[in-house]
Write a protein that holds these residues in place. Structure first.
Motif, PDB file in Angstrom:
ATOM      1  N   MET A   1     -18.914 -26.302  27.675  1.00 45.83           N
ATOM      2  CA  MET A   1     -18.632 -25.705  28.889  1.00 45.83           C
ATOM      3  C   MET A   1     -17.888 -24.406  28.590  1.00 45.83           C
ATOM      4  SD  MET A   1     -16.541 -27.371  32.433  1.00 45.83           S
ATOM      5  CE  MET A   1     -16.037 -28.614  31.278  1.00 45.83           C
ATOM      6  N   LYS A   2     -17.158 -24.180  27.532  1.00 46.28           N
ATOM      7  CA  LYS A   2     -16.454 -22.999  27.042  1.00 46.28           C
ATOM      8  C   LYS A   2     -17.365 -21.693  27.180  1.00 46.28           C
ATOM      9  CE  LYS A   2     -12.571 -25.324  24.859  1.00 46.28           C
ATOM     10  NZ  LYS A   2     -11.746 -25.378  23.639  1.00 46.28           N
ATOM     11  N   GLN A   3     -18.372 -21.957  26.260  1.00 49.07           N
ATOM     12  CA  GLN A   3     -19.365 -20.707  26.517  1.00 49.07           C
ATOM     13  C   GLN A   3     -19.668 -20.280  27.649  1.00 49.07           C
ATOM     14  OE1 GLN A   3     -20.012 -18.783  23.783  1.00 49.07           O
ATOM     15  NE2 GLN A   3     -21.071 -17.331  24.951  1.00 49.07           N
ATOM     16  N   LEU A   4     -20.187 -21.263  28.676  1.00 52.43           N
ATOM     17  CA  LEU A   4     -20.684 -21.009  29.866  1.00 52.43           C
ATOM     18  C   LEU A   4     -19.479 -20.278  30.607  1.00 52.43           C
ATOM     19  CD1 LEU A   4     -22.829 -21.325  32.417  1.00 52.43           C
ATOM     20  CD2 LEU A   4     -21.729 -23.691  32.555  1.00 52.43           C
ATOM     21  N   LEU A   5     -18.225 -20.822  30.456  1.00 56.07           N
ATOM     22  CA  LEU A   5     -17.095 -20.180  31.382  1.00 56.07           C
ATOM     23  C   LEU A   5     -16.781 -18.721  30.762  1.00 56.07           C
ATOM     24  CD1 LEU A   5     -15.125 -21.023  33.632  1.00 56.07           C
ATOM     25  CD2 LEU A   5     -13.540 -21.550  31.683  1.00 56.07           C
ATOM     26  N   LYS A   6     -17.095 -18.778  29.777  1.00 53.45           N
ATOM     27  CA  LYS A   6     -16.735 -17.023  29.112  1.00 53.45           C
ATOM     28  C   LYS A   6     -17.898 -16.247  29.589  1.00 53.45           C
ATOM     29  CE  LYS A   6     -17.378 -14.623  24.789  1.00 53.45           C
ATOM     30  NZ  LYS A   6     -16.478 -13.444  24.795  1.00 53.45           N
ATOM     31  N   THR A   7     -19.259 -16.599  29.559  1.00 54.57           N
ATOM     32  CA  THR A   7     -20.009 -15.863  30.198  1.00 54.57           C
ATOM     33  C   THR A   7     -19.845 -15.393  31.897  1.00 54.57           C
ATOM     34  OG1 THR A   7     -21.825 -16.767  28.713  1.00 54.57           O
ATOM     35  CG2 THR A   7     -22.745 -15.841  30.547  1.00 54.57           C
ATOM     36  N   LEU A   8     -19.336 -16.708  32.273  1.00 57.06           N
ATOM     37  CA  LEU A   8     -19.436 -16.574  33.905  1.00 57.06           C
ATOM     38  C   LEU A   8     -18.031 -15.588  34.186  1.00 57.06           C
ATOM     39  CD1 LEU A   8     -19.846 -20.297  34.953  1.00 57.06           C
ATOM     40  CD2 LEU A   8     -21.332 -18.443  35.745  1.00 57.06           C
ATOM     41  N   THR A   9     -16.853 -15.906  33.429  1.00 51.20           N
ATOM     42  CA  THR A   9     -15.995 -14.838  33.876  1.00 51.20           C
ATOM     43  C   THR A   9     -16.035 -13.567  33.484  1.00 51.20           C
ATOM     44  OG1 THR A   9     -14.678 -15.729  31.941  1.00 51.20           O
ATOM     45  CG2 THR A   9     -14.158 -16.939  33.701  1.00 51.20           C
ATOM     46  N   GLU A  10     -17.051 -13.281  32.374  1.00 47.59           N
ATOM     47  CA  GLU A  10     -17.033 -11.792  31.907  1.00 47.59           C
ATOM     48  C   GLU A  10     -18.092 -11.127  32.839  1.00 47.59           C
ATOM     49  OE1 GLU A  10     -17.366 -11.911  27.739  1.00 47.59           O
ATOM     50  OE2 GLU A  10     -15.172 -12.394  27.381  1.00 47.59           O
ATOM     51  N   THR A  11     -18.673 -12.040  33.923  1.00 44.94           N
ATOM     52  CA  THR A  11     -19.685 -11.405  34.746  1.00 44.94           C
ATOM     53  C   THR A  11     -19.173 -10.770  35.805  1.00 44.94           C
ATOM     54  OG1 THR A  11     -21.320 -12.890  33.885  1.00 44.94           O
ATOM     55  CG2 THR A  11     -21.740 -11.881  36.090  1.00 44.94           C
ATOM     56  N   PHE A  12     -19.640  -9.600  36.357  1.00 41.64           N
ATOM     57  CA  PHE A  12     -19.029  -8.762  37.564  1.00 41.64           C
ATOM     58  C   PHE A  12     -19.262  -9.564  39.055  1.00 41.64           C
ATOM     59  CE2 PHE A  12     -19.721  -5.574  40.801  1.00 41.64           C
ATOM     60  CZ  PHE A  12     -18.724  -4.773  40.766  1.00 41.64           C
ATOM     61  N   GLY A  13     -18.504  -9.705  39.917  1.00 38.98           N
ATOM     62  CA  GLY A  13     -18.886 -10.276  40.998  1.00 38.98           C
ATOM     63  C   GLY A  13     -17.931 -10.247  42.129  1.00 38.98           C
ATOM     64  N   PRO A  14     -17.327  -9.089  42.514  1.00 40.49           N
ATOM     65  CA  PRO A  14     -16.490  -9.220  43.831  1.00 40.49           C
ATOM     66  C   PRO A  14     -17.309  -9.667  45.010  1.00 40.49           C
ATOM     67  CG  PRO A  14     -17.082  -6.860  43.298  1.00 40.49           C
ATOM     68  CD  PRO A  14     -17.771  -7.994  42.130  1.00 40.49           C
ATOM     69  N   SER A  15     -16.683 -10.045  45.914  1.00 38.68           N
ATOM     70  CA  SER A  15     -17.284 -10.486  47.395  1.00 38.68           C
ATOM     71  C   SER A  15     -18.376  -9.693  47.757  1.00 38.68           C
ATOM     72  CB  SER A  15     -15.967 -10.768  48.423  1.00 38.68           C
ATOM     73  OG  SER A  15     -15.114 -11.398  47.809  1.00 38.68           O
ATOM     74  N   GLY A  16     -19.495 -10.427  48.067  1.00 35.10           N
ATOM     75  CA  GLY A  16     -20.456  -9.493  48.739  1.00 35.10           C
ATOM     76  C   GLY A  16     -21.430  -8.981  47.730  1.00 35.10           C
ATOM     77  N   HIS A  17     -20.947  -9.080  46.504  1.00 35.91           N
ATOM     78  CA  HIS A  17     -21.990  -8.791  45.232  1.00 35.91           C
ATOM     79  C   HIS A  17     -22.051  -9.604  44.098  1.00 35.91           C
ATOM     80  CE1 HIS A  17     -22.432  -4.565  46.781  1.00 35.91           C
ATOM     81  NE2 HIS A  17     -21.274  -4.758  47.269  1.00 35.91           N
ATOM     82  N   GLU A  18     -22.449 -10.799  44.519  1.00 38.64           N
ATOM     83  CA  GLU A  18     -22.575 -12.000  43.680  1.00 38.64           C
ATOM     84  C   GLU A  18     -23.730 -12.183  42.807  1.00 38.64           C
ATOM     85  OE1 GLU A  18     -21.798 -12.106  47.027  1.00 38.64           O
ATOM     86  OE2 GLU A  18     -19.842 -12.896  47.621  1.00 38.64           O
ATOM     87  N   GLY A  19     -24.574 -11.361  42.991  1.00 40.25           N
ATOM     88  CA  GLY A  19     -25.820 -11.376  42.437  1.00 40.25           C
ATOM     89  C   GLY A  19     -26.097 -11.693  40.907  1.00 40.25           C
ATOM     90  N   GLU A  20     -25.236 -10.833  40.293  1.00 39.09           N
ATOM     91  CA  GLU A  20     -25.056 -11.288  38.614  1.00 39.09           C
ATOM     92  C   GLU A  20     -24.809 -12.637  38.514  1.00 39.09           C
ATOM     93  OE1 GLU A  20     -25.844  -8.819  36.079  1.00 39.09           O
ATOM     94  OE2 GLU A  20     -26.840  -7.552  37.861  1.00 39.09           O
ATOM     95  N   VAL A  21     -23.780 -13.220  39.310  1.00 34.36           N
ATOM     96  CA  VAL A  21     -23.227 -14.534  38.843  1.00 34.36           C
ATOM     97  C   VAL A  21     -24.428 -15.451  39.012  1.00 34.36           C
ATOM     98  CG1 VAL A  21     -21.454 -16.171  39.450  1.00 34.36           C
ATOM     99  CG2 VAL A  21     -20.800 -13.699  39.358  1.00 34.36           C
ATOM    100  N   ARG A  22     -24.812 -15.294  40.476  1.00 37.98           N
ATOM    101  CA  ARG A  22     -25.827 -16.223  40.947  1.00 37.98           C
ATOM    102  C   ARG A  22     -27.010 -16.216  39.879  1.00 37.98           C
ATOM    103  NH1 ARG A  22     -26.827 -14.124  45.947  1.00 37.98           N
ATOM    104  NH2 ARG A  22     -28.221 -12.680  45.041  1.00 37.98           N
ATOM    105  N   LYS A  23     -27.432 -14.987  39.155  1.00 40.50           N
ATOM    106  CA  LYS A  23     -28.518 -15.081  38.094  1.00 40.50           C
ATOM    107  C   LYS A  23     -28.291 -15.898  36.987  1.00 40.50           C
ATOM    108  CE  LYS A  23     -30.013 -10.592  38.158  1.00 40.50           C
ATOM    109  NZ  LYS A  23     -29.965  -9.397  37.295  1.00 40.50           N
ATOM    110  N   ILE A  24     -26.905 -16.033  36.461  1.00 40.62           N
ATOM    111  CA  ILE A  24     -26.409 -16.997  35.330  1.00 40.62           C
ATOM    112  C   ILE A  24     -26.524 -18.326  35.623  1.00 40.62           C
ATOM    113  CG2 ILE A  24     -24.592 -17.565  33.906  1.00 40.62           C
ATOM    114  CD1 ILE A  24     -23.718 -14.545  34.170  1.00 40.62           C
ATOM    115  N   ILE A  25     -26.055 -18.627  37.058  1.00 40.69           N
ATOM    116  CA  ILE A  25     -26.303 -20.089  37.535  1.00 40.69           C
ATOM    117  C   ILE A  25     -27.749 -20.521  37.573  1.00 40.69           C
ATOM    118  CG2 ILE A  25     -25.517 -21.643  39.381  1.00 40.69           C
ATOM    119  CD1 ILE A  25     -23.231 -19.586  39.876  1.00 40.69           C
TER     120      ILE A  25
END
Ligand code: CO
Ligand code: ZN
Length: 333
Positions: A1-25
């Motif tokens: 889970m740590k690697q996944l959390l690193k990837t998720l937290t280092e991804t850009f995603g302010p409100s209304g611009h969640e596309g990059e995070v969604r791609k990873i999920i």
């Protein structure tokens, strides 16, 4: 889970611009889901159907928000300094001196207009972003460009530090829970929501579409374990929190009982949470349509809404355990 959390937290995603995070999920959940859809506001809805032969499966919605707090450029001055306003709860005390990144990759540092009393923290409307430009014409930022904190993930033993632990920890916990549930008698909707930080907007729309009977938000909560902190009892490393109240919601007592009795039966540590400021997606889920039985599982987090939010890894693992225990069995209320 740590690697996944690193990837998720280092991804850009302010409100209304969640596309990059969604791609990873999406990549993570694809092999685990029975159905996947994205709604009009961008929330990612991942369904795990009840095992064949399940009687009266309960429709349960889990929600973790993909977005993080950010800033938006509002004015560029003659010298190319960018003035900005907040996207969600971006506070002066945590913004001063921060590094930020715009969606187009432009980076900048935050400076400020010298206040009369230097010991005072200026509010964000007295701050600017220095992106290295010397005049307006050379500034690579346009009014309306979104930015978020730029900060790498860091481990200090069990203590994990990163920007956007709020709420990428919730996202990681939901993904790991989906992975760990082998079979369920319930009809589960794992929803990765949008625009929570600007007023829990995505979760309400998603809940309307799903029409769940039970709703559970998975989000961070403030702790009372630092010097002169808020007078709350939650601490890092003492287990996931069962929410009773925040300023936006009173948890349904049936949901609270369900969570506590499941934790006690499975011998998973948990904490009782009364949060004094803030709210979660559960607020909108609870009042959607004709009403939903709602509650929240909260992950203790220090320095919420700073670029260095801190959580404890053991709390994440116990959150996955508790959610797995809750969702794998027949719900009896
Ligand atoms: Co937040
Ligand atoms: Zn949050």
């Amino acid at each position: 889970m740590k690697q996944l959390l690193k990837t998720l937290t280092e991804t850009f995603g302010p409100s209304g611009h969640e596309g990059e995070v969604r791609k990873i999920i999406l990549k993570e959940v694809k092999p685990l889901a029975d159905e996947i859809r994205v709604d009009a506001l961008g929330s990612l809805i991942v369904r795990k159907k009840p095992a064949r032969g399940s009687k009266n499966p309960r429709r349960i919605m889990l929600a973790a928000h993909m977005d993080e707090i950010g800033i938006i450029a509002s004015h560029i001055d003659k010298k190319g300094f960018v003035r900005f306003t907040n996207v969600g709860g971006t506070f002066g005390r945590y913004t001063l001196g921060a590094r930020i990144r715009f969606m187009n990759g432009v980076t900048g540092v935050i400076g400020y207009d010298l206040p009369e009393h230097v010991e005072n923290v200026p509010p964000i409307n007295k701050m600017y972003i220095d992106v290295g430009a010397t005049k307006k014409e050379d500034c690579p930022v346009k009014v309306g460009d979104f930015a978020a904190f730029e900060r790498s993930y860091m481990e200090m033993g069990d203590r994990l530090v990163a920007k956007s632990m709020d709420d990428r920890t919730g996202v990681a916990v939901l993904i790991e829970t989906l992975r760990s549930i082998k079979s369920t008698p319930n009809d589960l909707y794992f929803v990765f929501t949008t625009q929570e930080e600007v007023g829990v907007r995505g979760a309400g729309a998603a809940a309307y579409g799903i029409d769940p009977e039970i709703g559970l938000a998975v989000d961070v909560t403030a702790t009372g374990d630092t010097p002169a902190s808020m007078k709350v009892m939650t601490e890092l490393g003492k287990g996931p929190c069962v929410k009773f109240r925040d300023p936006g919601m009173l948890s349904d007592p049936r949901v609270v009982d369900w969570m506590i009795s499941t934790a006690e039966k499975a011998r998973i540590p948990y904490q009782r949470e009364v949060l004094l400021i803030g709210s979660t997606d559960a607020r909108e889920i609870q009042i959607s349509r004709a009403g939903v039985m709602a509650g929240a599982l909260s992950i203790p987090c220090r320095y919420v809404h700073s670029a260095s939010e801190m959580v404890d890894y053991r709390d994440l693992k116990n959150s996955v355990k508790l959610l797995t225990a809750l969702l794998s069995k027949v719900v009896s209320f």
